[in-house]
Design a protein around this motif. Sequence first.
Motif, short mmCIF file in Angstrom:
data_model
loop_
_atom_site.label_atom_id
_atom_site.label_comp_id
_atom_site.label_asym_id
_atom_site.label_seq_id
_atom_site.Cartn_x
_atom_site.Cartn_y
_atom_site.Cartn_z
N ALA A 95 8.66 9.36 -2.62
CA ALA A 95 10.03 9.73 -3.02
C ALA A 95 10.99 9.51 -1.86
O ALA A 95 12.20 9.38 -2.08
CB ALA A 95 10.05 11.19 -3.46
N HIS A 96 10.46 9.52 -0.64
CA HIS A 96 11.30 9.37 0.55
C HIS A 96 10.60 8.49 1.57
O HIS A 96 9.38 8.59 1.75
CB HIS A 96 11.57 10.73 1.21
N ALA A 148 0.84 -1.21 0.00
CA ALA A 148 0.00 0.00 0.00
C ALA A 148 0.87 1.26 0.00
O ALA A 148 0.56 2.25 -0.67
CB ALA A 148 -0.93 -0.01 1.21
N ILE A 149 1.97 1.21 0.73
CA ILE A 149 2.88 2.37 0.76
C ILE A 149 3.52 2.53 -0.62
O ILE A 149 3.57 3.64 -1.18
CB ILE A 149 3.96 2.21 1.85
N ALA A 150 3.99 1.44 -1.19
CA ALA A 150 4.63 1.49 -2.52
C ALA A 150 3.66 2.04 -3.56
O ALA A 150 4.07 2.76 -4.49
CB ALA A 150 5.12 0.10 -2.92
N ALA A 151 2.36 1.73 -3.41
CA ALA A 151 1.37 2.18 -4.39
C ALA A 151 1.26 3.71 -4.43
O ALA A 151 0.80 4.27 -5.43
CB ALA A 151 0.01 1.57 -4.08
N GLU A 152 1.68 4.38 -3.37
CA GLU A 152 1.68 5.85 -3.36
C GLU A 152 2.91 6.44 -4.03
O GLU A 152 3.05 7.65 -4.15
CB GLU A 152 1.58 6.38 -1.91
N SER A 153 3.85 5.60 -4.42
CA SER A 153 5.12 6.03 -5.03
C SER A 153 5.84 7.11 -4.22
O SER A 153 6.11 8.21 -4.72
CB SER A 153 4.88 6.58 -6.44
N PRO A 185 14.59 5.56 -6.21
CA PRO A 185 14.10 4.23 -6.63
C PRO A 185 14.30 3.16 -5.56
O PRO A 185 13.52 2.21 -5.48
CB PRO A 185 14.95 3.93 -7.87
N LEU A 186 15.35 3.31 -4.73
CA LEU A 186 15.58 2.31 -3.70
C LEU A 186 14.40 2.22 -2.73
O LEU A 186 14.11 1.15 -2.18
CB LEU A 186 16.89 2.61 -2.94
N ALA A 187 13.72 3.36 -2.52
CA ALA A 187 12.58 3.36 -1.59
C ALA A 187 11.51 2.38 -2.06
O ALA A 187 11.03 1.54 -1.30
CB ALA A 187 12.01 4.78 -1.45
#
Length: 406
Positions: free
Chosen positions: A226-227, A219-224, A239-241
């Motif tokens: 930046a930090h 769910a967090i990744a789906a928000e893209s 991108p590592l995030a």
Amino acid sequence: MSDHPLESGLIDPERFGTVDRVTDGVSMLHGFANVAFVFGRGVVLVADTSAEAMGPRAVDALRALTEEPIRALVYTHGHVDHTGGAPFFLADARKRGHADPQIWAHEGILERFERYLRTWAWNNEVNRRQFSMPKGAHVFPTSFVKPTHTYRDRATISLGTEAIELRHARGETDDATWIWLPTRRVAIVGDLLIHSMPNTGNPNKPQRYTLGWAEALEAIAAESPAHLVPGHGAPVSGPLAIEMLSETARALRFLHDAVLDRLNAGRWPDEIVSEGIRLPRDLEAKPYLQPVYGCAPFVVRDVLRAYAGWWDGRPAELLPAPRGLVAGDLLDLIGEDALVDRVRALLGTREPKRALHLAAVLHEARPDDVDAHRLFADVLRAVAAAEPSFIARNFYEAAARPRDLE
Ligand SMILES: [Zn+2]
């Protein structure tokens, strides 16, 4: 070897106590645990407060950044290394004549705090062993600053003109909150990310949530974002995030599904544990999935406990005979000399975990025998020396200490 939180693998000792700028108006104090500050628009949001001992440093770190009043403290979950510093932030507000900050948390934190008081002595002992503190040390708090505001699924906090979102997750705890700053594209994720194999299945703590953890990271990744601001270790940008979120989720799903497939195929928990399920090689090689704190075998245990209860499937362990009597029977059959010889041979061939099962027979048959304990302790230290997980290592070390010190 003695392990302190600073040697947990979660903290870079050189960065401990320092502040990183994450992006405009977002900074993070490296502590145990980390504290995040969102500021620059007239009021401040503080995410987590670190442990009690770190509280004054956390307030100093904030005040070196800004004089703005604190609008909100948010607990990412109820663990004491995240909530213990709260009184110092409240004292700072009062000293400055500011209004008391709102304190936000998921509603489950209230039950957690009640449980912590009900089980204080147990939690104090577990944490003392887990962090290698001396016998008699008081390492667990006896009071908690409760939230003034709770929520169930989602909540929005206004920080000046900025809307900040709180989202509930079940991961290391059932009361986890991750904080999403849409305009700054920052996710403050607490212990959902800690630069280690996630800490599900901690041996002496209640149920954790391997699948929920994977879902939260997705769910967090789906928000893209930046930090990312983690609960322990350094912030992550770029991108590592996204990679860390999605690959950690993939690792947790892999272990979850591997256990569930085997349970559904009729395998017993003990068989599944004995199989020693490992991550695929590409995941095992990721620097942020190393077993420095949690480890894959503990995740396997977490999934088993969630679905299959406590019985491992071995009939002798369902309603077991007293362990000391069983160990005495085995020792009579084996003979002490043969047992000690085999223990030493297994230590010599670097198989300390096999040696530990045999040394435990001698120790359990003769719990007051000094020589039996010495051999047991030697084997435990050999197991600990080869163990990458901070938590597992400290539990082995604690068991190795003489009774009067432990
Ligand atoms: Zn933590």
